[in-house]
Design a protein around this motif. Structure first.
Motif, short mmCIF file in Angstrom:
data_model
loop_
_atom_site.label_atom_id
_atom_site.label_comp_id
_atom_site.label_asym_id
_atom_site.label_seq_id
_atom_site.Cartn_x
_atom_site.Cartn_y
_atom_site.Cartn_z
N LEU A 134 -18.82 178.89 -6.16
CA LEU A 134 -19.32 178.16 -5.00
C LEU A 134 -18.24 177.26 -4.41
CD1 LEU A 134 -22.92 177.19 -6.23
CD2 LEU A 134 -22.26 179.02 -4.64
N GLY A 135 -17.41 176.67 -5.27
CA GLY A 135 -16.33 175.82 -4.77
C GLY A 135 -15.31 176.61 -3.97
N LEU A 136 -14.95 177.80 -4.44
CA LEU A 136 -14.02 178.64 -3.70
C LEU A 136 -14.60 179.08 -2.36
CD1 LEU A 136 -12.71 180.89 -6.63
CD2 LEU A 136 -11.43 179.09 -5.43
N ILE A 137 -15.90 179.44 -2.36
CA ILE A 137 -16.54 179.84 -1.10
C ILE A 137 -16.60 178.68 -0.14
CG2 ILE A 137 -18.72 180.60 -0.09
CD1 ILE A 137 -19.20 182.26 -2.60
N ALA A 138 -16.92 177.47 -0.65
CA ALA A 138 -16.99 176.28 0.21
C ALA A 138 -15.63 175.98 0.83
CB ALA A 138 -17.49 175.09 -0.60
N ALA A 139 -14.57 176.14 0.03
CA ALA A 139 -13.22 175.89 0.57
C ALA A 139 -12.89 176.87 1.68
CB ALA A 139 -12.20 175.98 -0.56
N ALA A 140 -13.25 178.14 1.49
CA ALA A 140 -12.98 179.15 2.52
C ALA A 140 -13.80 178.87 3.78
CB ALA A 140 -13.29 180.54 1.98
N ILE A 141 -15.05 178.46 3.61
CA ILE A 141 -15.90 178.14 4.77
C ILE A 141 -15.31 176.97 5.55
CG2 ILE A 141 -18.15 177.17 5.43
CD1 ILE A 141 -19.40 178.83 3.20
N ALA A 142 -14.83 175.94 4.82
CA ALA A 142 -14.27 174.76 5.48
C ALA A 142 -13.05 175.13 6.32
CB ALA A 142 -13.90 173.72 4.43
N VAL A 143 -12.16 175.95 5.78
CA VAL A 143 -10.96 176.33 6.54
C VAL A 143 -11.34 177.18 7.75
CG1 VAL A 143 -8.80 177.61 6.43
CG2 VAL A 143 -9.48 176.17 4.50
N HIS A 144 -12.27 178.14 7.56
CA HIS A 144 -12.71 178.96 8.69
C HIS A 144 -13.38 178.11 9.78
CE1 HIS A 144 -12.74 182.93 6.21
NE2 HIS A 144 -11.70 182.91 7.03
N TRP A 145 -14.11 177.09 9.37
CA TRP A 145 -14.80 176.25 10.36
C TRP A 145 -13.80 175.45 11.19
CZ3 TRP A 145 -18.74 175.59 13.26
CH2 TRP A 145 -19.04 174.34 13.80
N PHE A 146 -12.82 174.84 10.52
CA PHE A 146 -11.84 174.04 11.25
C PHE A 146 -10.90 174.91 12.07
CE2 PHE A 146 -12.86 170.95 7.80
CZ PHE A 146 -13.33 169.93 8.62
N ASP A 147 -10.78 176.18 11.72
CA ASP A 147 -9.93 177.11 12.47
C ASP A 147 -10.77 178.18 13.17
OD1 ASP A 147 -7.35 177.98 13.30
OD2 ASP A 147 -7.45 179.60 11.81
N ARG A 148 -12.01 177.79 13.54
CA ARG A 148 -12.91 178.77 14.15
C ARG A 148 -12.41 179.29 15.49
NH1 ARG A 148 -15.00 173.75 14.33
NH2 ARG A 148 -15.73 172.85 16.31
N ALA A 149 -11.46 178.57 16.10
CA ALA A 149 -10.90 179.05 17.36
C ALA A 149 -10.12 180.35 17.16
CB ALA A 149 -9.98 177.98 17.97
N GLY A 150 -9.72 180.62 15.91
CA GLY A 150 -8.99 181.85 15.62
C GLY A 150 -9.91 183.03 15.34
N LEU A 151 -11.24 182.83 15.46
CA LEU A 151 -12.20 183.90 15.23
C LEU A 151 -12.84 184.32 16.55
CD1 LEU A 151 -14.02 182.45 12.06
CD2 LEU A 151 -12.10 184.06 12.13
N ARG A 152 -13.23 185.58 16.61
CA ARG A 152 -13.90 186.09 17.81
C ARG A 152 -15.20 186.78 17.40
NH1 ARG A 152 -10.67 190.65 20.47
NH2 ARG A 152 -11.63 191.81 18.76
N ASP A 153 -16.29 186.37 18.11
CA ASP A 153 -17.60 186.94 17.85
C ASP A 153 -17.92 187.92 18.97
OD1 ASP A 153 -20.21 187.57 17.34
OD2 ASP A 153 -20.90 185.52 17.06
N ASP A 154 -17.96 189.22 18.64
CA ASP A 154 -18.23 190.24 19.65
C ASP A 154 -19.69 190.29 20.07
OD1 ASP A 154 -15.59 191.00 19.65
OD2 ASP A 154 -15.86 192.56 18.11
N TYR A 155 -20.56 189.53 19.39
CA TYR A 155 -21.99 189.57 19.71
C TYR A 155 -22.32 188.66 20.88
CZ TYR A 155 -27.01 188.95 19.20
OH TYR A 155 -28.36 188.87 19.44
#
Length: 348
Positions: A31-52
């Motif tokens: 859970l700690g590893l998943i939380a760390a990955a979620i935190a980084v993805h959230w702060f860098d969400r501008a680098g993600l694209r949602d095709d929906y």
């Protein structure tokens, strides 16, 4: 000392962590590893694209992180910037592998391995009949096992009980069945099917422990012969009272060899030969043969030299009147050529 098959030494200690705590910290780590990955993805969400819908919400970040860690992703949300892709390649992929290894390792340790061990133990227990139980695999116990094997005892008929996993590993490498446990406990001896054993050897390293093992074994199996090693002469009587069939005092035996050597250098050498299967001569105990009934101990038909008989629990030497005529029920002790005997010369 290195285990057989290893080229390095390890210092180990059995973990005192309970099962529930071991599982909890593994789940917490995941859970700690998943939380760390979620935190980084959230702060860098501008680098993600949602095709929906084109908008990357916090739920989208959780969804993307989970499918990235647990699967290869579905492509509806994807990293589009170099930084986001680098993070997924360098950190999310190792996290995915690490999480899978934790889950697989946990499932193996607490499910598959336990199920396999229980099933394998039942198979071994079902085949245990007329076996020899060795309680304690220290120096004396190890030598006893080696001597049993040298005397022709099939190694699969030897079961070693000890609380030391290192000692058990060595016994297992020799081919013995092993059980890690306390031989003073009823459950341990019941697990090795003591009621179906041919005999038991006890060498726990401490007289009090050895005597307690004898007591435990005797109340579970009244018929099984038990041989025990004790170091203090005062404890020999206690061991017999506990139910031991044979009591061996290695300290006293060493003293006998030393004293015998003072009256002749070859006497102790001969006694050592008698005690070992690898010597030129060896002692053998057997029931009197039918064709020997009515004859004297000096006329036994095995080719050995009869030295003693046991009749109704009493011992008689070859010079005594009782040994002049063998009767049904007698037990013969004879000297036979050992494995080290010359083919041309047989020593009596």
């Amino acid at each position: 000392m290195a285990r057989p098959g290893r080229s390095y030494d390890t210092l180990t200690r059995r973990s005192s962590m309970p099962v529930w705590l071991a599982i909890t910290w593994r789940v917490g780590l995941v859970l700690g590893l998943i939380a760390a990955a979620i935190a980084v993805h959230w702060f860098d969400r501008a680098g993600l694209r949602d095709d929906y819908d084109g908008d990357v919400s916090f739920i989208d970040v959780i969804y993307f992180t989970m499918i990235s860690i647990t699967t290869t992703g579905y492509g509806d949300i994807a990293p589009v910037t170099d930084r986001a892709r680098l993070f997924d390649a360098m950190l999310v992929t190792p996290i995915r592998i690490f999480v899978v290894l934790i889950f697989v390792g946990t499932a193996y340790n607490f499910v598959f391995k336990r199920t396999w061990d229980v099933w394998r133990m039942k198979i071994i227990q079902g085949n245990l009949h007329d076996h020899i139980i060795v309680a304690g695999f220290g120096t004396s116990g190890r030598e006893a096992v080696e001597e049993l094997i040298a005397r022709g005892t099939p190694v699969e008929e030897i079961v070693v009980v000890d609380a030391d996993e290192q000692a058990l590993s060595e016994a297992e490498q020799m081919g013995c069945s092993v059980l890690c446990g306390d031989a003073t406990r009823d459950k341990t001896l019941l697990d090795v099917k003591i009621s179906r054993a041919k005999s038991m050897v006890v060498s726990a390293g401490r007289d009090d422990t050895s005597i307690l093992i004898v007591l435990t074994a005797r109340h579970l199996a009244h018929h099984v012969p038990i041989s025990v090693s004790v170091r203090a002469a005062d404890n020999e009587l206690l061991a017999r009272q506990a139910g031991a069939s044979t009591v061996i005092n290695p300290v006293s035996f060493a003293g006998l060899l030393l004293a015998s050597s003072c009256h002749g250098a070859n006497i102790s050498d001969y006694l050592s030969d008698l005690a070992s299967v690898t010597g030129r001569v060896k002692l053998n105990q057997r029931d009197v043969a039918e064709e020997e009934l009515g004859y004297g101990l000096a006329n036994i038909r095995s080719g050995g030299l009869g030295v003693r008989i046991y009749r109704d629990g009493k011992a008689y030497g070859f010079w005594e009147e009782e040994a002049a005529k063998l009767i049904p029920g007698d037990t013969v002790v004879e000297i036979m050529p050992g494995d080290g005997a010359s083919k041309k010369t047989v020593e009596g």
